[in-house]
Each structure stands twice: as C-alpha cells, then as structure tokens.
Design an enzyme around this catalytic site. Structure first.
Site, mmCIF file in Angstrom:
data_model
loop_
_atom_site.group_PDB
_atom_site.id
_atom_site.type_symbol
_atom_site.label_atom_id
_atom_site.label_comp_id
_atom_site.label_asym_id
_atom_site.label_seq_id
_atom_site.Cartn_x
_atom_site.Cartn_y
_atom_site.Cartn_z
ATOM 1 N N HIS A 199 9.662 4.948 -2.344
ATOM 2 C CA HIS A 199 8.221 4.968 -2.080
ATOM 3 C C HIS A 199 7.950 5.901 -0.910
ATOM 4 O O HIS A 199 8.880 6.450 -0.319
ATOM 5 C CB HIS A 199 7.722 3.547 -1.795
ATOM 6 C CG HIS A 199 8.382 2.929 -0.600
ATOM 7 N ND1 HIS A 199 9.469 2.106 -0.694
ATOM 8 C CD2 HIS A 199 8.134 3.065 0.731
ATOM 9 C CE1 HIS A 199 9.855 1.744 0.522
ATOM 10 N NE2 HIS A 199 9.057 2.321 1.402
ATOM 11 N N HIS A 223 11.258 6.587 1.340
ATOM 12 C CA HIS A 223 12.266 5.542 1.538
ATOM 13 C C HIS A 223 12.905 5.179 0.207
ATOM 14 O O HIS A 223 12.210 4.764 -0.716
ATOM 15 C CB HIS A 223 11.630 4.288 2.150
ATOM 16 C CG HIS A 223 11.246 4.454 3.583
ATOM 17 N ND1 HIS A 223 10.312 3.659 4.214
ATOM 18 C CD2 HIS A 223 11.695 5.331 4.518
ATOM 19 C CE1 HIS A 223 10.203 4.049 5.484
ATOM 20 N NE2 HIS A 223 11.022 5.060 5.687
ATOM 21 N N THR A 261 10.248 -2.203 7.173
ATOM 22 C CA THR A 261 9.117 -1.765 8.004
ATOM 23 C C THR A 261 7.812 -2.410 7.566
ATOM 24 O O THR A 261 6.745 -2.063 8.068
ATOM 25 C CB THR A 261 8.953 -0.234 7.962
ATOM 26 O OG1 THR A 261 8.609 0.168 6.632
ATOM 27 C CG2 THR A 261 10.227 0.463 8.402
ATOM 28 N N HIS A 320 5.543 7.097 2.633
ATOM 29 C CA HIS A 320 4.669 6.784 3.766
ATOM 30 C C HIS A 320 4.038 8.079 4.275
ATOM 31 O O HIS A 320 4.666 9.137 4.256
ATOM 32 C CB HIS A 320 5.467 6.164 4.915
ATOM 33 C CG HIS A 320 6.090 4.847 4.594
ATOM 34 N ND1 HIS A 320 5.445 3.646 4.794
ATOM 35 C CD2 HIS A 320 7.296 4.538 4.060
ATOM 36 C CE1 HIS A 320 6.237 2.654 4.416
ATOM 37 N NE2 HIS A 320 7.370 3.172 3.967
ATOM 38 N N HIS A 357 0.784 -1.222 0.000
ATOM 39 C CA HIS A 357 0.000 0.000 0.000
ATOM 40 C C HIS A 357 0.824 1.286 0.000
ATOM 41 O O HIS A 357 0.921 1.991 0.998
ATOM 42 C CB HIS A 357 -0.980 0.016 1.173
ATOM 43 C CG HIS A 357 -2.213 0.776 0.832
ATOM 44 N ND1 HIS A 357 -3.446 0.439 1.305
ATOM 45 C CD2 HIS A 357 -2.392 1.837 0.026
ATOM 46 C CE1 HIS A 357 -4.339 1.281 0.816
ATOM 47 N NE2 HIS A 357 -3.716 2.137 0.032
HETATM 48 ZN ZN ZN Z 1 9.035 2.298 3.432
#
Ligand code: ZN
Length: 281
Positions: free
Chosen positions: A140, A159, A227, A142, A115
C-alpha cells in the site's frame, strides 16, 4: 551492474491483477459521536490522520490501541545515524498470484491500513531474511512518506507487508521521489479505485512486482511497529536506501485521491538503525 553477494534480490514474476474491494462494505458514520455504542464489540474504533481521532489520540481510542501511546518501539521514525553493518541477505521470490486492489477508508484487519490504496496478495510470494520466511500479504501507499531521512520526507512511500507463519511481521518500505514516468506502475495507476469500497473486477492485468522496487538492495533496518492502530510492535522494518521514481503526474494521481495518510515520526528510544549501504560519494 555488479552482482552483489546477495544472490537473489527479487526474482521477477508477472502477476495477474484482479481489482476487487473491501470484503465487506463499511458503513461507518462519518462523524461517529456515538459509534462506540452502535458498533459491534469486535469493531475497532474509528481513527483518522487528523482531528480528534488523529495520531496523537490513537492510543486512547481503545485498549487494543494502547501501544500507539505506550509503545517504546514505534514506527515510523526519522532515519539518521544508521550504523554500517553486514546484514542478513534479503531474498524475495514472486510468482504468479492473483491480486486485489482496494481504496480503503478504514479496514479492520490489523495488518491492513486505514485510508490508503492497497494491493492485496492472496498467496505464495515470499521474502526471506536470514533464516526467516515471510509471505507477502499486501502492499500500500502513503503520501507523504512516513519515514524521513535526516528529517526530510519523500513525496510517497510504499509498504510491502509480510507475515511469517508465526505471525511475525516484516515490512519493506520504499521511498518514492518525483522523476521519470514509471511504466511498472501503469497497471496499478490505470486502475486506482476512485471511490472507497467500490469493487472493480478488471479481467487480468499484469504487474511486474520486481519492477516496483529499487534495483539497489541496500536497506536501513530497525525494530518497529505497525504505523496504524493497533501500532503492534515486533515488526522487522526494512527501508530501502534507494528511492524509486514516479512522475509528478503519477504522484498527483495518487494525491488527488489520498494525501496526508502518514503517521508522524516516533521517538527512537535508543533503538539502533543499521544499514548495509556502502558510502561511495
Ligand atoms: Zn503503511
């Protein structure tokens, strides 16, 4: 700006951005009560950021996810009490590569995220930490940030996932705070896939990857994990001390698609956090 002893933080490179999608369409049941029996043996179990398959349950969803519950060096963490040290320099070199961007609800690859909006790299961009070379695989986003600094989240965190030839991972984390409109993100933000798994090919769009990163190369570093499941440890974390800025409108464009894809911070368990940040306040 003064030149630091770190010779090259990031060598600028314009890259071609091709929008693509998940390599295979996911056909996951949104409520997979019997998914374990229905899916192929290699298919990882469904996991989420909330509910019964949320972060507290990840470690029990699969034997291969056991590190999520049992690992002692998990990420993210709250960054506090970092020790000032002279750290091995970071050097990154970005060249002309084709990029692929995807809005992924759930991805099987261990170094992919569930996601998120992810930009996949196909070749060639390298990060060197001391004597180890890592290749940039993808980056990507978050929201809110996964790492916290003295207990506080940032609105977003990027990240940049890198892998060495032997499989070792290094991830550069970059905090995003609300501020000025950031033109460098326009090529990505103008093409954010609105729907999961939809393949968008948009000719060639250039992204200056160097401009996505903070000017200041100082960082926090610690030993952690992925993570997301399988929460594999042995990840060299490099969290930049200086946040970058996106406008409130830009942050809102992301959170309209995805919000809450952050794993809660994990126990430090005595791990040192080191930094080359120079306090000059
Ligand atoms: Zn990440």
């Amino acid at each position: 700006m003064k030149t630091r002893s770190t010779a090259l933080w990031l060598t600028v490179g314009a890259t071609a951005l091709t929008l693509a999608c998940a390599p295979a369409a996911e056909t996951e049941d949104p409520a997979p009560e019997t998914a374990a029996q229905e899916e192929a043996p290699e298919s990882p179990p469904h996991w989420t950021y909330e509910g019964q398959t949320g972060p507290a349950a990840w470690g029990g969803l699969s034997a291969e996810f056991s590190a999520c519950a049992e690992g002692m060096q998990q990420s993210p963490i709250d960054i506090t009490g970092a020790l000032a040290e002279t750290l091995p320099e970071l050097r990154a070199q970005f060249g002309e590569v084709a990029l692929r961007i995807v809005h992924a609800e759930h991805v099987a690859d261990a170094i992919n995220n569930g996601h998120t909006i992810q930009v996949n790299y196909t070749e060639g961009d390298m990060l060197s930490v001391d004597d180890t070379d890592y290749e940039l695989v993808q980056y990507h986003f978050h929201s809110p940030s996964e790492h916290t600094v003295e207990g506080a989240h940032f609105p977003m965190e990027m990240h940049f996932v890198h892998a060495a030839a032997d499989g070792a991972l290094a991830v550069i984390g970059v905090f995003i705070e609300e501020g000025e409109h950031n033109d460098a993100f326009d090529p990505i933000w103008n093409n954010l896939p609105q729907e999961q798994g939809v393949e968008n090919h948009i000719g060639e769009v250039t992204v200056d990857v160097d401009q996505l990163l903070p000017a200041n190369a100082t960082s926090y570093r610690y030993a952690g994990s992925l993570t997301t499941p399988p929460c594999s440890e042995g990840v060299a974390w490099i969290v930049m001390t200086e946040p970058i800025q996106l406008s409130g409108e830009q942050i809102g464009a992301f959170t309209a698609l995805i919000e809450g894809n952050n794993r809660p911070v994990q126990p430090l368990n005595g791990r040192p956090i080191v930094t080359d940040q120079v306090e000059n306040s």
